[in-house]
Design an enzyme around this catalytic site. Structure first.
Site, PDB file in Angstrom:
ATOM      1  N   VAL A 298       6.951   4.922   1.061  1.00  0.00           N
ATOM      2  CA  VAL A 298       6.894   3.516   1.434  1.00  0.00           C
ATOM      3  C   VAL A 298       6.330   2.621   0.324  1.00  0.00           C
ATOM      4  CG1 VAL A 298       4.570   3.491   2.467  1.00  0.00           C
ATOM      5  CG2 VAL A 298       6.383   2.050   3.430  1.00  0.00           C
ATOM      6  N   TYR A 299       5.679   3.188  -0.684  1.00  0.00           N
ATOM      7  CA  TYR A 299       5.081   2.364  -1.740  1.00  0.00           C
ATOM      8  C   TYR A 299       6.157   1.603  -2.513  1.00  0.00           C
ATOM      9  CZ  TYR A 299       0.665   4.962  -1.127  1.00  0.00           C
ATOM     10  OH  TYR A 299      -0.482   5.529  -0.632  1.00  0.00           O
ATOM     11  N   SER A 300       6.047   0.293  -2.478  1.00  0.00           N
ATOM     12  CA  SER A 300       7.000  -0.585  -3.172  1.00  0.00           C
ATOM     13  C   SER A 300       8.440  -0.218  -2.846  1.00  0.00           C
ATOM     14  CB  SER A 300       6.759  -0.552  -4.689  1.00  0.00           C
ATOM     15  OG  SER A 300       5.486  -1.053  -4.999  1.00  0.00           O
TER      16      SER A 300
END
Length: 322
Positions: free
Chosen positions: A60-62
């Site tokens: 989900v990061y960036s």
């Protein structure tokens, strides 16, 4: 660099884990302060040169671009068998049904997506990004077991949840002969110590590695109380983690850092590394000195008096970060 076994496994990891939430295309996802590939590359190189072999990211990061950047840079700079890559699953990756969570469908879909973005055949540590109360724990644990047996992950780990939830997951896996979690990535630092009540004793008893996230309290332990940064202004999740009374702890960190002639980050991390249950704090970096401070903290030994001064102002608070 110091190395430690990851819990009761035979896997060696550096005592500092480089958190890769800082790397990703700005504007993708919820963070505006992340670094693109060109800016991320020197920091990852610096970490490798310092002996850090442990890198933590999440799908989900960036919006997946963190995994893409980390995968490309590590492929250029290191041999795959010399590094430990960890990623996570649970967060929303698309709108609509089945876009998030820990169902079998989500786990099986997202491990393949993460491997594609990372450009690797396997991850060393595949972690659930919080507990999913909407999915039976049996479904999640069997799916994770199948991921390991398929060779797509070497180990599995968990992140912030209640101790009873973690115990339930471990018991379910053991009862069915499935793979168990070897690590717990939880919210733990000088400003938030509620994990000391149940989760940390549970991990110590069960031989589970503890990998604290936000070890510097999203930077609050490294600067004067009330200092405004781009991240503090835009980090909606972080705004709810700490409280006004924490300023006394921040002041104590500043006093000890000044007396020792070291940075505040080194003091805060040295306290965390002093805790016998902690394997490797997950330290994010957007500047070179962030990596330098993290590595230097391994050599800083606090006195009993300093530890007491850092811990004394703490007051109990509601659970946060789950």
């Amino acid at each position: 660099m110091q190395y430690v076994k990851l819990g009761s496994t035979g896997l060696d990891v550096s005592r500092i884990c480089l958190g890769c939430m800082s790397f990703g295309l700005p504007g993708r996802g919820v963070h505006e302060w992340t670094l693109d590939e060109e800016a991320s590359r020197p920091l990852i190189r610096q970490a490798l040169e310092a002996g850090i072999n442990f890198f933590d990211t999440a799908n989900v990061y960036s919006d997946g671009t963190s995994e893409e950047i980390v995968g490309r840079v590590l492929a250029d700079l290191a041999r795959r068998d010399e590094i430990v890559i960890a990623t996570k699953v649970n967060g929303a990756m698309h709108d609509g049904p089945n876009g998030r969570g820990l169902s079998r469908k989500a786990v099986m879909t997202e491990i393949d997506n993460s491997l594609r973005r990372l450009g690797t055949d396997y991850v060393d540590l595949y972690q659930i990004h919080r507990f999913d109360a909407a999915t039976p724990v049996e479904e999640t644990m069997e799916a994770l077991h199948d991921v390991v047996k398929a060779g797509k992950a070497r180990y599995i780990g968990a992140s912030s949840m209640y101790a009873w939830q973690f115990s339930k997951a471990q018991y379910t896996a053991r009862l069915n002969g499935w793979t168990r979690f070897v690590s717990m990535q939880d919210h733990y630092n000088l400003l938030y110590r509620e994990e000391e009540r149940e989760m940390l004793p549970l991990c110590a008893d069960q031989g589970v590695a503890v990998l604290p996230w936000s070890p510097l309290a999203r930077g609050r332990l490294t600067r004067d109380w009330g200092t405004v940064t781009t991240r503090s202004q835009t980090d909606e999740f972080g705004k709810n983690l700490y409280q006004e009374g924490d300023r006394e702890i921040v002041h104590a960190v500043a006093r000890i850092a000044a007396e020792r002639e070291v940075t505040r980050a080194q003091v805060a991390l040295a306290w965390l590394l002093h805790q016998s249950t902690v394997s490797a704090p997950i330290v994010g970096a957007t500047k070179s000195h962030h990596v330098e401070d993290a590595v230097a903290s391994l050599e800083l030994e606090l006195t009993d008096k300093e530890i007491e001064e850092l811990e004394q102002p703490y007051t109990p608070r509601a659970i946060s970060g789950h």
